[in-house]
Design a protein around this motif. Structure first.
Motif, short mmCIF file in Angstrom:
data_model
loop_
_atom_site.label_atom_id
_atom_site.label_comp_id
_atom_site.label_asym_id
_atom_site.label_seq_id
_atom_site.Cartn_x
_atom_site.Cartn_y
_atom_site.Cartn_z
N HIS A 108 0.09 3.99 -11.27
CA HIS A 108 1.10 3.67 -10.26
C HIS A 108 1.22 4.79 -9.23
N ILE A 109 1.18 6.04 -9.70
CA ILE A 109 1.24 7.17 -8.78
C ILE A 109 0.00 7.19 -7.88
N LEU A 110 -1.16 6.93 -8.46
CA LEU A 110 -2.39 6.87 -7.66
C LEU A 110 -2.32 5.75 -6.63
N ASP A 111 -1.76 4.61 -7.02
CA ASP A 111 -1.63 3.49 -6.08
C ASP A 111 -0.76 3.87 -4.89
N THR A 112 0.34 4.58 -5.15
CA THR A 112 1.24 4.98 -4.06
C THR A 112 0.56 6.00 -3.15
N VAL A 118 -2.79 9.70 0.99
CA VAL A 118 -2.38 11.07 0.68
C VAL A 118 -3.17 11.58 -0.52
N ARG A 119 -3.51 12.88 -0.51
CA ARG A 119 -4.18 13.52 -1.64
C ARG A 119 -3.19 14.39 -2.40
N ALA A 120 -3.41 14.54 -3.70
CA ALA A 120 -2.54 15.36 -4.54
C ALA A 120 -3.38 16.09 -5.57
N MET A 121 -2.72 16.94 -6.35
CA MET A 121 -3.37 17.67 -7.44
C MET A 121 -2.83 17.16 -8.77
N PHE A 122 -3.73 16.95 -9.73
CA PHE A 122 -3.34 16.50 -11.07
C PHE A 122 -3.82 17.54 -12.08
N PHE A 123 -2.89 18.21 -12.73
CA PHE A 123 -3.23 19.18 -13.77
C PHE A 123 -3.17 18.48 -15.11
N ILE A 256 8.38 8.79 -6.13
CA ILE A 256 7.34 9.04 -5.13
C ILE A 256 7.25 7.90 -4.12
N ARG A 257 7.61 6.70 -4.53
CA ARG A 257 7.60 5.58 -3.59
C ARG A 257 8.67 5.75 -2.52
N GLU A 258 9.71 6.54 -2.83
CA GLU A 258 10.79 6.78 -1.86
C GLU A 258 10.55 8.03 -1.03
N TYR A 259 10.21 9.15 -1.69
CA TYR A 259 10.13 10.39 -0.91
C TYR A 259 8.84 10.53 -0.12
N LEU A 260 7.76 9.87 -0.55
CA LEU A 260 6.50 10.04 0.17
C LEU A 260 6.58 9.51 1.61
N PRO A 261 7.04 8.28 1.86
CA PRO A 261 7.16 7.85 3.26
C PRO A 261 8.15 8.70 4.06
N TYR A 262 9.20 9.22 3.39
CA TYR A 262 10.15 10.09 4.07
C TYR A 262 9.47 11.37 4.55
#
Length: 277
Positions: A108-112, A118-123, A256-262
């Protein structure tokens, strides 16, 4: 969540899983420190590894190319403290997720992230990755950075050097087996660093990454609280800590679905770090 419950929940996920395959996500920031680290010896990969798929349009350019498996890592200098924020100009931020991959929450996080390009880091933790290699392959194929977060998420300051090396090296091995590249970033569990972790990470070709803003989503404070911590903490160079495993992460998925577009509407560029050669 207590530590024993944390590990129990994760170990329930460790049934077998098919190997995934995809390319790599290179990523880098400026190196620092004082002591040069020597290359670490590593074994040759087994025959079960699949051939990597062709890179997608979103894949970052690999730092080390498509060399042989278990190649000796690039020499790094040993740092005395982890990287806490992104250097450079512009309204850039980094989103990071620890403890996964989790088959329920991570997709779900990858889908968003994909929705907003957007790119992110996954530890990732090795004991989670071994059962979810296809998610590591997807992360790399979509341009995200896959970092090392040890195998069992121990408190490194309580372990000897040999045990720390095992935790880190096994996780790097499983990451490489999943998509063909060893990780170039490391994060100590609980943010508990010691000299051995810095030295061993450098020997394995990994830079230490910490964070600037902690969402404390692991306490399950509510979606609104997580969103508020990210939005109020937003600033150029900030590295945000969240989690995609280790408990119920449905709040993190909704947040993340809320803060990412913000953040995007506020002019922030959500990116991954690059190390200057």
């Amino acid at each position: 969540m207590q530590k024993d419950q944390f590990f129990t929940r994760r170990r329930m996920l460790l049934a077998g899983a098919a190997l995934g395959a995809a390319g790599t996500a290179g990523a880098v920031l400026a190196s620092g420190g004082t002591e040069p680290a020597g290359p670490a010896a590593v074994p040759v990969a087994g025959p079960q590894a699949r051939q990597a798929l062709a890179p997608s349009a979103f894949r970052l350019q690999p730092l080390t190319g498509h060399g042989p498996p278990r190649a000796a890592p690039r020499r790094l200098k040993v740092r005395r403290e982890p990287i806490l924020r992104l250097s450079g100009r512009g309204r850039r931020m980094v989103l990071t997720f620890d403890d996964g991959p989790h088959p329920e929450y991570t997709p779900h996080i990858l889908d968003t992230l994909a929705k907003y390009d957007v790119r992110a880091m996954f530890f990732v933790c090795g004991e989670m990755a071994v059962a979810n290699r296809e998610l590591l392959a997807r992360m790399a194929d979509e341009g995200h950075v896959v970092g090392n977060h040890t195998w069992t998420h121990p408190l490194l300051t309580t372990l000897g050097r040999r045990a720390i090396r095992s935790e880190m090296e096994r996780t790097s091995d499983i990451i490489e087996d999943a998509y063909g590249e060893r990780p170039q970033w490391f994060r100590a569990p609980y943010g508990a660093w010691n000299r051995a972790a810095f030295q061993l990470g450098a020997e394995m070709g990994m830079e230490p990454m910490a964070w600037t803003v902690d969402t404390t989503d692991w306490t399950e404070p509510g979606t609104a609280a997580i969103v508020d911590r990210v939005e109020s903490g937003a600033a150029p160079g900030v590295v945000v800590l969240s989690h995609d495993a280790g408990g119920d992460r449905s709040q993190s998925v909704r947040a993340i679905r809320e803060y990412l577009p913000y953040l995007i509407d506020s002019g922030y560029h959500l990116t991954v770090p690059r190390r200057r050669l």
